[in-house]
Write a protein that holds these residues in place. Structure first.
Motif: not given
Lengths: 438, 434
Positions: A14, A75, A191, A195, A197, B35, B37-38, B67-70, B184-185
């Motif tokens: 990073y 990431l 996915r 996300s 938004s 996450n 999915v992972y 994870g997948l959320s905003d 990481r994810v």
């Protein structure tokens, strides 16, 4: 972790871009560097795409391949909002972090726009430019734009659903429509990339971004690659960039790794040509500010007081320039001429100046344009500079006026504009559409 | 894998999915990052989830920013994340659920159970700690956080964390790679940093006695034993079970924990109808009202008072406060989250300034009794006492409140320990203006 073959994903690192962490990977070692910006992506899942590892590893032969995951997706840190300018900052941050002075820069689809603007603005930092599947603008005309904006809410609601993503997968790469591994990967990858938004924010930038005016300012040897299906857009981009080479690669889908022919075209392009001269023209954003009714005020105040007010004005402008990374080029009487490496920063700076100067009992107008400038020592010259000066002369007191080019480049920034119609600018050919910053 | 759906809390989408169709709902609050999915692709997590979903209708979600959320606009307080959980349960059509939180997630689960006992069948926590984990002082904490911010997601740092947290799997290259990718994810560096900082700074000690739902405390290893036992001790009716193994992280390394949960939830206990909830109380009071009333005269004073009431009610509505009482020229209101109560108090103080009044405000959180819409209990008296000690224009809060709003960006000045008449000694803090 996806079923199928085991893939070695390169270690993730990073870089710091301002407060944010930007994920990147380095594969292979020198001597030359190639930086790749994928489309909306996640650097971890990307390597599991069909054929991608093979593509990436071959591209890394004999060079360092540097993959960058600009902010907002995958990431990297994910603040809300996207602009080309912030993506350019992230790209530069990674290049600095890995010590890559002048890599070959490669961008895919929307990321091609980021790379193109970066190359135009920083010709000394880009050896060669490769644009895969690029477009100058994503929507054509206001009706298409309205429709695209209207569909965003629906896209947000449907994002992440398997059936929706699978349909997208088939549309983008019909050649793999019957490959369950590809479909599975596509759903998974998207996915983990964004996300709901963030997707909407990204689409907003994409819908309003237009780099038509920037492409002619690219002075870096450029290869434009595309499949037949995206031919029209690619041809337009190639025709606008001086001496760009266009190669249409056979294939049905949009994936860059669909077959080895893309790689062959890249290698051929990179093998040809000789060391190039760094051009002395760059894409720059110029800001002109000017005091309104200064003569009248000077008379009212008398010489001595006027000089002191003027000094305070100069201090204030210089402070704001420093804050937004503007470079002072000239001070002509009671106006400033400065350059910026990004138009959104120039707008933010100009707004601050026109809002704060009234504290001194003065009023200022400002004009901003982005275009190709010649570098003469520390100074800038050329038509774009004249355009910038003319734009500011059309501004009213307290107004920040910008050219169409500026407006097209700050898509996604949330900055709003009111149209001010088309004007002729003295000594500059053509008609210029101007906008006031709201 | 069950399809992903998104619940909305305000403008922020929270990813979740529902697995299985058992008669009892169980929602799992992950530790730190996750996450959906992972996790589902990982044999360790998958078998753990599948085991849970045989006994329960299992609801899984990713906290905002992970994870997948905003991400939401700014870093979320525990309170906002708790509302996300509320939104997920609503979207999943779950009226009552077993709330199961692991390690860092135990804080959010506990706060939820104390705040919404009527929606919580039971609270289950794994590796809980009342206050921010075991740390060797604030300097070490800052050092660790700095290292996390710089090195999160890099293989070497992830390896080191795994050797500390789950040594039993840290030698396997596949597990090391899996774990690095999980982080990481799960979250980007700045989100991971924010979550960890909030965890270290949160102190639930005062909230624990307010948990009135059946509670199961699970722990593993000797490292956390003192903290877990302390946690269990502070909750009134906690049942404690030590599960086999020594690893600090990873509930998935203890599949038998599911049996414990199942037995506990199915246990033959009388149904609990809790009549107490964790609530935040706000008291406001006009400074020098008698003098002002005399100066202005009855009629003008009454008009001014009406404007004051309108301002306070507008701010209460804005921050979802519930008006409980208006005693003369003061207000008493309750909130389901302390950060909102503070913001509301700040809003009120700022607004009344423009109508020429000065107020003081006090905020406190604790267990309240509910009787036909009325709120009572020591916490109410304590809240009133806190307000009485505030100076003009000041929002004064108890240490309980301060400990719960970590990550909100609110800043405080220590006002020392003060004796509150009839309710004991409390450390109080003044909220600094933003």
């Amino acid at each position: 972790m996806l079923s199928g073959e085991r893939v070695d994903v390169p270690d993730v690192r990073y870089a710091r871009s301002g407060d944010l962490s930007i994920a990147y990977q380095v594969v292979g070692d020198g001597p030359e560097d190639l930086v790749l910006l994928p489309f909306l992506s996640n650097l971890y899942t990307l390597w599991h795409a069909p054929r991608f590892a093979e593509f990436g590893n071959r591209l890394a032969e004999g060079r360092r391949l540097i993959l960058v995951n600009p902010r907002g997706v995958g990431l990297s840190d994910r603040p809300r909002g996207f602009t080309v300018e912030s993506r350019m900052d992230d790209l530069r941050a990674v290049m600095d972090e890995v010590g890559s002075d002048r890599p070959v820069l490669t961008g895919i689809a929307e990321a091609a726009a980021t790379c193109a603007v970066f190359a135009a603005a920083n010709p000394d930092r880009v050896e060669r430019l490769i644009l895969y599947d690029p477009y100058a603008r994503n929507v054509r005309g206001s009706q298409e734009r309205d429709e695209a904006l209207a569909s965003l809410q629906d896209q947000r609601e449907r994002w992440g659903r398997r059936d929706v993503l699978e349909r997208m997968a088939v549309e983008l790469n019909p050649q793999w429509a019957d490959d369950p591994h590809y479909l599975e990967w596509f759903v998974w990858h998207h996915r983990l990339t964004t996300s709901p938004s963030a997707l909407v924010d990204f689409r907003r930038m994409q819908i309003d971004l237009d780099i038509t005016d920037v492409l002619p300012a690219i002075r870096v040897p450029t290869l434009v690659l595309s499949k037949e299906r995206e031919r029209e857009d690619a041809e337009e981009v190639a025709s606008l960039i001086p001496a760009a080479e266009l190669v249409l690669v056979p294939g049905e889908g949009r994936a860059i790794q669909e077959n080895a022919l893309t790689l062959d075209a890249i290698e051929t392009f990179l093998a040809g040509g000789s060391a190039r001269r760094i051009p002395d023209t760059v894409l720059a954003t110029v800001l002109f500010t000017d005091l309104v009714n200064s003569t009248q005020r000077a008379v009212e105040l008398g010489d001595r007081d006027w000089r002191s007010v003027l000094e305070r004005h100069n201090d204030l402008v210089r402070m704001e320039l420093a804050r937004y990374r503007g470079v002072e080029i000239d001070t002509a009487g009671d106006g400033f001429f400065a350059s910026f490496d990004g138009p959104a920063r120039a707008i933010a700076c100009a707004r601050e100046i026109v809002e704060r100067v009234p504290e001194l009992g003065l009023e200022v107008r400002a004009g901003i344009h982005t275009g190709e400038c010649e570098r003469v020592g520390e100074k800038l010259a050329g038509l774009a500079v004249n355009v910038g000066a003319r734009v500011s002369s059309f501004a009213t007191a307290g107004e920040v006026l910008v050219s169409q080019t500026v407006k097209d480049l700050v898509a996604g920034s949330g900055i709003e504009f009111e149209t001010r119609g088309a004007h002729e600018l003295k000594g500059v050919p053509g008609e210029w559409r101007l906008y006031a910053v709201s | 894998m069950p399809d992903i759906r998104y619940a909305k809390n305000g403008g922020t989408s929270i990813a979740y999915h529902v697995v299985g169709d058992g008669p009892v709902d169980l929602v799992y609050v992950p530790d730190y990052v996750s996450n959906l999915v992972y996790a589902w692709e990982t044999p360790r997590w998958r078998s753990f989830y599948e085991r849970l979903s045989r006994s329960f209708r299992l609801i899984l979600f990713d906290k905002r920013g992970t994870g997948l959320s905003d991400s939401g606009r700014e870093f979320a307080t525990l309170e906002t994340r708790m509302e996300d959980l509320h939104a997920v349960l609503d979207a999943a059509g779950s009226e009552r659920a077993v709330v199961f939180g692991s390690h860092e997630g135990a804080g959010m689960a506990t706060l939820y159970a104390a705040t919404y006992p009527e929606r919580t069948i039971a609270l289950v926590v794994f590796q809980p700690s009342a206050a921010g984990g075991h740390y060797e002082g604030p300097e070490q904490m800052e050092e660790d956080l700095r290292e996390l911010r710089e090195q999160w997601g890099t293989q070497a740092w992830c390896d080191e964390l795994l050797r500390f947290g789950a040594p039993s799997i840290a030698e396997s290259p596949e597990d090391r790679e899996w774990f690095a990718n999980w982080l990481r994810v799960g979250a980007s560096p700045s989100v991971a940093y924010g979550l960890n900082r909030a965890f270290f700074e949160t102190d639930l000690t005062d909230v624990l006695p307010a948990v009135r739902v059946p509670t199961l405390v699970l722990y593993r290893g000797s490292l956390v034993e003192p903290e877990a036992l302390d946690f269990a001790h502070r909750v009134r009716s906690a049942h404690t079970v030590r599960v086999a193994g020594d690893d600090y992280f990873g509930i998935y390394l203890s599949p038998e924990a599911v049996d414990e949960i199942e037995t506990f939830v199915a246990g033959d206990r009388p149904p609990v109808v809790p009549d107490t909830v964790l609530t935040t109380v706000l008291f406001t009071d006009i400074v020098g009202s008698t003098e002002r009333a005399r100066e202005l005269g009855d009629r003008a004073w009454r008009q001014l008072l009406e404007r004051h009431h309108a301002v306070v009610r507008r701010e209460l509505a804005r921050f979802r406060g519930v008006e409980r009482d208006t005693a003369g020229d003061g207000f008493f209101a309750t909130f389901d989250g302390p950060a909102r109560a503070i913001r509301c108090a700040q809003g009120i103080l700022q607004s009344v300034d423009s109508i020429g009044l000065e107020l003081r405000a006090g905020v406190h959180s604790g267990e309240c009794e509910l009787h036909e819409g009325k709120v009572a209990g020591i916490v109410v008296s304590a809240g009133a006492r806190v307000a009485a000690l505030a100076q003009r224009g000041e929002v004064l809060v108890s240490s309980t409140v301060k400990d719960l709003v970590a990550g909100s960006g609110l800043e405080f000045e220590d006002r020392g320990e003060q004796e509150l008449k009839g309710v004991g000694a409390w450390r109080l803090y003044s909220v600094l203006d933003a």
